[in-house]
Design a protein around this motif. Structure first.
Motif, PDB file in Angstrom:
ATOM      1  N   THR A 164      24.211 -64.251  72.631  1.00 31.43           N
ATOM      2  CA  THR A 164      22.877 -64.270  72.034  1.00 31.43           C
ATOM      3  C   THR A 164      21.970 -63.496  72.971  1.00 31.43           C
ATOM      4  OG1 THR A 164      22.329 -66.358  73.151  1.00 31.43           O
ATOM      5  CG2 THR A 164      23.246 -66.499  70.922  1.00 31.43           C
ATOM      6  N   SER A 165      21.072 -62.725  72.392  1.00 33.44           N
ATOM      7  CA  SER A 165      20.214 -61.867  73.204  1.00 33.44           C
ATOM      8  C   SER A 165      18.762 -62.076  72.779  1.00 33.44           C
ATOM      9  CB  SER A 165      20.616 -60.400  73.021  1.00 33.44           C
ATOM     10  OG  SER A 165      19.799 -59.549  73.802  1.00 33.44           O
ATOM     11  N   GLN A 166      17.943 -62.499  73.725  1.00 34.67           N
ATOM     12  CA  GLN A 166      16.526 -62.728  73.475  1.00 34.67           C
ATOM     13  C   GLN A 166      15.741 -62.340  74.714  1.00 34.67           C
ATOM     14  OE1 GLN A 166      15.145 -66.721  73.642  1.00 34.67           O
ATOM     15  NE2 GLN A 166      13.462 -66.444  72.177  1.00 34.67           N
ATOM     16  N   GLU A 167      14.587 -61.738  74.515  1.00 34.13           N
ATOM     17  CA  GLU A 167      13.787 -61.300  75.656  1.00 34.13           C
ATOM     18  C   GLU A 167      13.461 -62.475  76.584  1.00 34.13           C
ATOM     19  OE1 GLU A 167       9.430 -59.221  76.527  1.00 34.13           O
ATOM     20  OE2 GLU A 167      10.383 -58.996  74.570  1.00 34.13           O
ATOM     21  N   ALA A 168      13.122 -63.635  75.997  1.00 27.18           N
ATOM     22  CA  ALA A 168      12.725 -64.776  76.821  1.00 27.18           C
ATOM     23  C   ALA A 168      13.899 -65.424  77.528  1.00 27.18           C
ATOM     24  CB  ALA A 168      12.008 -65.812  75.958  1.00 27.18           C
ATOM     25  N   ALA A 169      15.078 -65.411  76.913  1.00 27.88           N
ATOM     26  CA  ALA A 169      16.232 -66.131  77.453  1.00 27.88           C
ATOM     27  C   ALA A 169      17.271 -65.215  78.081  1.00 27.88           C
ATOM     28  CB  ALA A 169      16.893 -66.963  76.354  1.00 27.88           C
ATOM     29  N   GLY A 170      17.189 -63.910  77.814  1.00 30.77           N
ATOM     30  CA  GLY A 170      18.202 -62.992  78.304  1.00 30.77           C
ATOM     31  C   GLY A 170      19.446 -63.016  77.432  1.00 30.77           C
ATOM     32  N   ASP A 171      20.557 -62.537  77.966  1.00 27.96           N
ATOM     33  CA  ASP A 171      21.843 -62.538  77.269  1.00 27.96           C
ATOM     34  C   ASP A 171      22.653 -63.764  77.704  1.00 27.96           C
ATOM     35  OD1 ASP A 171      21.082 -60.163  76.124  1.00 27.96           O
ATOM     36  OD2 ASP A 171      22.252 -58.912  77.502  1.00 27.96           O
ATOM     37  N   ASN A 172      23.157 -64.490  76.705  1.00 27.31           N
ATOM     38  CA  ASN A 172      23.883 -65.722  77.002  1.00 27.31           C
ATOM     39  C   ASN A 172      25.129 -65.812  76.134  1.00 27.31           C
ATOM     40  OD1 ASN A 172      21.964 -67.480  78.842  1.00 27.31           O
ATOM     41  ND2 ASN A 172      20.654 -66.563  77.273  1.00 27.31           N
ATOM     42  N   GLY A 202      25.929 -72.576  72.595  1.00 28.78           N
ATOM     43  CA  GLY A 202      25.189 -71.369  72.925  1.00 28.78           C
ATOM     44  C   GLY A 202      23.852 -71.718  73.543  1.00 28.78           C
ATOM     45  N   GLU A 203      23.120 -70.706  73.934  1.00 30.53           N
ATOM     46  CA  GLU A 203      21.778 -70.876  74.483  1.00 30.53           C
ATOM     47  C   GLU A 203      20.773 -70.780  73.356  1.00 30.53           C
ATOM     48  OE1 GLU A 203      19.082 -71.241  77.909  1.00 30.53           O
ATOM     49  OE2 GLU A 203      21.207 -71.638  77.536  1.00 30.53           O
ATOM     50  N   ASP A 204      19.925 -71.790  73.247  1.00 30.30           N
ATOM     51  CA  ASP A 204      18.958 -71.806  72.162  1.00 30.30           C
ATOM     52  C   ASP A 204      17.861 -70.771  72.396  1.00 30.30           C
ATOM     53  OD1 ASP A 204      17.911 -72.704  69.753  1.00 30.30           O
ATOM     54  OD2 ASP A 204      18.294 -74.797  70.273  1.00 30.30           O
ATOM     55  N   TRP A 205      17.149 -70.456  71.315  1.00 33.75           N
ATOM     56  CA  TRP A 205      16.024 -69.532  71.412  1.00 33.75           C
ATOM     57  C   TRP A 205      14.889 -70.196  72.201  1.00 33.75           C
ATOM     58  CZ3 TRP A 205      18.562 -65.551  70.248  1.00 33.75           C
ATOM     59  CH2 TRP A 205      19.341 -65.434  69.111  1.00 33.75           C
ATOM     60  N   HIS A 206      14.471 -69.564  73.301  1.00 34.03           N
ATOM     61  CA  HIS A 206      13.412 -70.123  74.125  1.00 34.03           C
ATOM     62  C   HIS A 206      12.053 -69.907  73.461  1.00 34.03           C
ATOM     63  CE1 HIS A 206      15.701 -70.172  78.236  1.00 34.03           C
ATOM     64  NE2 HIS A 206      16.508 -70.443  77.219  1.00 34.03           N
ATOM     65  N   ALA A 207      11.210 -70.935  73.505  1.00 37.41           N
ATOM     66  CA  ALA A 207       9.841 -70.833  72.993  1.00 37.41           C
ATOM     67  C   ALA A 207       8.898 -70.802  74.185  1.00 37.41           C
ATOM     68  CB  ALA A 207       9.528 -72.020  72.082  1.00 37.41           C
ATOM     69  N   GLY A 243      27.251 -58.589  63.905  1.00 36.56           N
ATOM     70  CA  GLY A 243      26.026 -58.936  64.601  1.00 36.56           C
ATOM     71  C   GLY A 243      24.918 -59.247  63.621  1.00 36.56           C
ATOM     72  N   SER A 244      24.070 -60.185  63.986  1.00 40.65           N
ATOM     73  CA  SER A 244      22.871 -60.474  63.203  1.00 40.65           C
ATOM     74  C   SER A 244      21.657 -59.974  63.962  1.00 40.65           C
ATOM     75  CB  SER A 244      22.759 -61.979  62.932  1.00 40.65           C
ATOM     76  OG  SER A 244      22.665 -62.712  64.130  1.00 40.65           O
ATOM     77  N   ASN A 245      20.709 -59.417  63.223  1.00 45.55           N
ATOM     78  CA  ASN A 245      19.519 -58.780  63.796  1.00 45.55           C
ATOM     79  C   ASN A 245      19.917 -57.722  64.817  1.00 45.55           C
ATOM     80  OD1 ASN A 245      16.791 -58.256  64.220  1.00 45.55           O
ATOM     81  ND2 ASN A 245      16.539 -59.902  65.724  1.00 45.55           N
ATOM     82  N   ILE A 246      20.792 -56.806  64.381  1.00 49.42           N
ATOM     83  CA  ILE A 246      21.343 -55.817  65.308  1.00 49.42           C
ATOM     84  C   ILE A 246      20.302 -54.787  65.739  1.00 49.42           C
ATOM     85  CG2 ILE A 246      23.691 -56.093  64.449  1.00 49.42           C
ATOM     86  CD1 ILE A 246      23.323 -53.558  62.818  1.00 49.42           C
ATOM     87  N   LEU A 247      19.179 -54.694  65.027  1.00 41.97           N
ATOM     88  CA  LEU A 247      18.126 -53.773  65.453  1.00 41.97           C
ATOM     89  C   LEU A 247      17.377 -54.309  66.663  1.00 41.97           C
ATOM     90  CD1 LEU A 247      16.635 -52.673  62.006  1.00 41.97           C
ATOM     91  CD2 LEU A 247      18.350 -51.500  63.400  1.00 41.97           C
ATOM     92  N   GLY A 248      17.508 -55.616  66.919  1.00 37.42           N
ATOM     93  CA  GLY A 248      16.898 -56.198  68.108  1.00 37.42           C
ATOM     94  C   GLY A 248      15.413 -56.444  68.008  1.00 37.42           C
ATOM     95  N   ASP A 249      14.830 -56.324  66.815  1.00 39.33           N
ATOM     96  CA  ASP A 249      13.398 -56.586  66.653  1.00 39.33           C
ATOM     97  C   ASP A 249      13.191 -58.089  66.501  1.00 39.33           C
ATOM     98  OD1 ASP A 249      12.850 -53.867  66.720  1.00 39.33           O
ATOM     99  OD2 ASP A 249      13.048 -53.657  64.535  1.00 39.33           O
ATOM    100  N   GLU A 250      12.750 -58.741  67.552  1.00 36.37           N
ATOM    101  CA  GLU A 250      12.598 -60.187  67.526  1.00 36.37           C
ATOM    102  C   GLU A 250      11.491 -60.609  66.560  1.00 36.37           C
ATOM    103  OE1 GLU A 250      12.271 -61.811  71.446  1.00 36.37           O
ATOM    104  OE2 GLU A 250      14.161 -60.915  72.115  1.00 36.37           O
TER     105      GLU A 250
END
Length: 936
Positions: A246-254, A282-287, A907-914
């Protein structure tokens, strides 16, 4: 005697006819098996589907000769003649483009072609599961037309149709093998957190809109049906393994893991068993939003700062510095100040987890004529749930246990659903009570004021600062002094306080939820068609449910013991075809009764007509009434959510909620002491509207105050109109529908403000006051009041309307599908500013899919595109705008028939636009995965 006669009649229907059994296999032009193909008895709503190897067994009371129609997505229909019992068929389907002959059960509680369904229905079967681009089959449902999916966290996604979406979505019902998957105490479905393994899913159907006439109070805004694979028909061992990130700006890659195994075996033609296990981690989406909730344009230097994902700073008060120092009014002034909070990232466990297990025993004592089933499901998970606050749901578990007896004509089932909150806790109260554990609110605000006053005066008198500069400097100094001793995240002292608070179920000192609520449910259905020579399809049925609320006073007002209540209902439906089976009439009605409310009758009438020489056009129209009973929380909640106290409006609940509040020094004479006791009834009978209190705070004009009078809650009602068309025009399959919903007694929340002394009618005045100032106005002016969230019904008209259109076709060998959904709310918000509808749905949505399951031998791909218009999110936790977003999912797959395996990279949301679908949640990032499925 009447009961004995009915039971005898049912057993006669079960045992008194002979069976015809047909076996066979369905393959394509390359002799490859076609899994999930539909096998339907021509002229009747009876059918089955093929297994992974293309094999099928079809049993019917019909005697040969007759015809069977074979259909599958992407293939032309084929009709086979059946001339004898135990005949074996091998059917070869040629490629085409149609989805209209798939069999659905949910729309009428009987098998029928989706083409002839009396209402809108969406289906997601074995092929769709195989080709989904999402990381899970459940996530893939968001690509269906008319379906909204709000993402609360990695393991908690909430499905909704036709508006009024919330994470606590009690307008949408989810049934797993006939069992209501609603968490009994929470009153809503936790997505697929404790649901079904994708290896065991045979089909999923979604009915948008009201279906109360057949399914009762919960079927108000839509239903999702998940049907599992029968171990007689789907045997062997299946397994899958997924891994990725999972890849998120707030949480990084996990890391992301998802494993599952299914085992099923028929020991004979009488006994079969199956078992499933799936584990997701997995690592949840950080708020991590730090937007000031009360003042979005301000930064963290605002003394009243209240960050969206910062908790504990909700504790605030108005400090009158002049009164505290004995100075003339206007010397230093006053300010609202909040305590320093903690971010969610140090309060919540982001280790998302879902563990699902189930076991079933199927017994057929007389062959296919009768089947007994025991099914037990246990799910456990860790997730983040956003309701009034953000809750860390750690170790939450739910169990379902069912006993069922059924055949082709009837079923009778009884089941129990129970939940255990595990180590769940409220992150906001965790922060509030961690703060209070090292320094009380009174001490903190006293130190703040004691530091601010000399710092401000010194800045003016000795520092030569402007009032604004002196104030900013003094606020910074005051907060630094008041925060002396503050517990720092990561230290042993903080962790010790955190552990103490999150294991304490008293929300005045802790944050833990204790919930062991359950419900028991019995329902049955009998189809009388075979008793009247199939003249018509006539069904009767009913249900009974008992709730047992048990939260130890942490959610409900059940400190003195569990609260129980019940509801029941009965229904009947007639379905008949006329005019060479082109015209279809469906009429049904249901009566339901909850022990707190009058009984309600919900009828449904539907007409459809199949036109065209090739019977490839179907027009339908329906009207139905439905209702929704208030939930357990609507009735019996008693919860301090921080910004407001939630108090349910069951008649005997109003006096259960009793709380003690501190009174300001200036108000103690009027209150008769330093504390007051407020009963929940006051929220309904002695309160002001929130908007009027806010206006009074700005104007200080008593005429702005308006008494609130929310009525006690009643069932919500809906009248739903729908019209639609399904058709096949050349290579194009078209499905469109429009609806109009009119609501009465609309259930929603109204926030009221209860004064600690005085009455909202303003009849009590301050003794000896020459101006006859009402006591309640003094309470509001002194800050001696409390906000309450009430549960009530709207007295205004609320309507919604919209429509969907979907087009599917083939371009060469490629599948292309496009759909559009329009949703609109009709409500005069200006006239009723305090009323919250929680419509929470985009006006426009566009979805598209493009793929080829056989781009070349054993290789396929699929791409899904989704665009959502911006919309306003309204919920107890926070309101705000949700920006428009675009999402692209994709996958490629490769099958290896020799080892019965499918490999997938996607992949889901492969464009990476959060993006986010609700205010307050973490941004949704990307998931990239690779999977291996054996014998899917």
């Amino acid at each position: 005697m009447r009961i004995l006669f009915i039971v005898s009649l049912m057993l006669f229907g079960v045992l008194s006819y002979a069976q015809t059994s047909i076996q066979g296999k369905v393959v394509d032009a390359n002799n490859e098996p076609i899994p999930g193909a539909n096998v339907v008895l021509v002229g009747k709503a009876e059918g089955t589907t093929t297994d992974f190897d293309g094999n099928f067994t079809f049993n019917t009371s019909e005697q040969p000769p007759f015809q069977l129609r074979f259909t599958s997505i992407g293939f032309s229909d084929f009709i086979a003649e059946v001339t004898s019992n135990n005949q074996t068929l091998t059917i070869t389907l040629s490629e085409a483009s149609t989805i209209l002959d798939e069999i659905v059960i949910s729309a009428s509680r009987t098998p029928e072609r989706i083409f002839e369904s009396p209402v809108s229905v969406e289906r997601f079967g074995l092929n769709e599961i195989k080709n989904t681009t999402a990381e899970s089959f459940y996530g893939g449902l968001q690509n269906l037309k008319g379906v909204d999916m709000n993402t609360n966290s990695l393991t908690f996604q909430s499905i909704n149709t036709r508006g009024f979406a919330t994470f606590a979505n009690n307008r949408f019902l989810q049934l797993v093998d006939g069992m209501d998957n609603t968490a009994p105490g929470l009153n809503f479905v936790l997505g697929n957190l404790v649901g079904m393994s994708e290896l065991d899913v045979q089909s999923i159907e979604i009915l948008p809109g009201a279906s109360s006439a057949l399914y009762g109070a919960g079927a108000f805004n839509g239903i999702l049906f998940m049907r599992s694979k029968n171990p007689f028909d789907f045997q062997g061992i299946s397994a899958y393994a997924k891994t990725g990130i999972t890849s998120q700006e707030a949480a990084g890659d996990n890391n992301y893991y998802d494993f599952g195994i299914r085992a099923a075996h028929a020991f004979s033609d009488k006994l079969a068993v199956k078992a499933n296990l799936s584990i997701l981690k997995g690592e949840d989406w950080h708020a991590n939003s730090v937007v000031d909730f009360g003042n979005p344009g301000a930064d963290r230097s605002n003394p009243a700062y209240d960050g969206l994902n910062i908790y504990g700073d909700e504790v605030s008060t108005l400090l009158d510095f002049d009164a505290a120092a004995g100075l003339p009014s206007g010397t230093v002034g006053s300010a609202t100040v909040s305590r320093t909070g903690y971010s969610e990232t140090v309060l919540a466990d982001y280790d998302a987890e879902s563990i699902k297990t189930d076991f079933a025993v199927h017994y057929r004592p007389f062959g296919d004529d009768l089947e007994f089933i025991y099914n037990g499901r246990i799910g456990r998970g860790t997730t983040i749930y956003q309701g009034a606050n953000r809750y860390a749901v750690s170790g939450f578990s739910m169990q379902q246990h069912k006993l069922e007896i059924k055949n082709d004509n009837f079923f009778l089932r009884g089941y129990i659903v129970s939940e255990n909150s595990g180590d769940a806790y409220d992150t906001r109260f965790a922060a509030i009570n961690i703060n209070r554990s090292w320094k009380s609110d009174t001490q903190w605000f006293t130190e703040y004021a004691g530091t601010y006053i000399p710092a401000y005066l010194g800045g003016i008198q000795q520092g030569g600062l402007s009032p604004e500069e002196a104030s900013a400097q003094a606020h910074a100094a005051a907060r630094q002094v008041a925060d002396t001793g503050r517990l720092i995240p990561g230290t042993p002292a903080f962790q010790s306080a955190f552990n103490t608070v999150t294991n304490d179920g008293d929300l005045t000192t802790g944050a833990k939820f204790i919930d062991n609520t359950k419900f028991r449910h019995v329902n049955g259905n009998y189809n009388l068609a075979h008793l009247i020579d199939d003249w018509a399809d006539i069904q009767i049925g009913g249900s009974y449910r008992e709730y047992e609320l048990n939260s130890g006073g942490t959610i409900f007002t059940d400190l003195d013991g569990p609260i129980t209540y019940n509801e029941y209902g009965a229904y009947a439906q007639l379905q008949k075809k006329f005019l060479d089976d082109r015209f279809k009439f469906t009429g049904s009605a249901r009566y339901d009764k909850n022990e707190f409310f009058d009984g309600f009758v919900s009828p449904r009438l539907s007409l459809s007509y199949t036109a065209g020489e090739n019977r490839n056009h179907n027009i339908r129209a329906s009207v139905q009434q439905g209702f929704r009973n208030p939930t357990t929380q609507d009735l019996f909640i008693g919860l301090n959510a921080g910004r407001a106290i939630l108090v349910g409006s069951a008649p005997d609940n109003l006096d259960r909620d009793v709380r003690t509040f501190d009174v300001s020094a200036s108000g103690q004479a009027l209150a008769g002491g330093s504390t007051v006791e407020v009963v929940g009834r006051a929220a309904y009978e002695n309160s002001f509207t929130l908007n009027s209190v806010q206006r009074f705070g700005e104007t200080q004009n008593p005429l702005d105050l308006e008494a609130a009078s929310p009525g006690l809650i009643q069932p919500e009602e809906i009248t739903a109109f729908e019209a639609g068309y399904r058709g096949q025009i050349g290579k194009f399959t078209i499905d469109l529908s429009g609806y109009y919903n009119s609501y009465s007694n609309f259930i929603a929340n109204v926030t009221t403000v209860v004064p600690f002394y005085g009455d909202s009618g303003l009849t009590q005045t301050i003794p000896g006051d020459p101006n006859n100032t009402p006591v309640a106005i003094a309470a509001i002016a002194n800050g001696d009041f409390q906000a309450y969230q009430t549960y009530t019904n709207s007295t205004v008209d609320i309507n919604s309307y919209g429509g969907t259109v979907g087009v599917d076709t083939k371009i060469g060998d490629f599948d292309l599908g496009v759909n559009y959904t329009y949703t609109e709310l009709d409500f005069d918000e200006a006239r009723f500013p305090d009323f919250r509808t929680n419509f929470n749905s985009p006006k426009h949505k566009v979805k598209a899919s493009f793929g080829n399951p056989k781009l070349f031998e054993n290789f396929g791909f699929n791409v899904n595109y989704r665009w959502s218009d911006s919309y306003f999110w309204e919920a107890t936790f926070a309101d705000g705008d949700v920006p428009a977003f675009t999402v692209l999912d994709a996958q490629i797959n490769y099958a290896v028939p020799s080892i019965k395996s499918v490999f997938k990279l996607g992949g889901s949301n492969i464009l990476g636009d959060e993006y986010f679908t609700a205010v307050g949640t973490g941004n949704i990032g990307s998931i990239y995965y690779v999977s291996w499925t054996i014998n899917p």
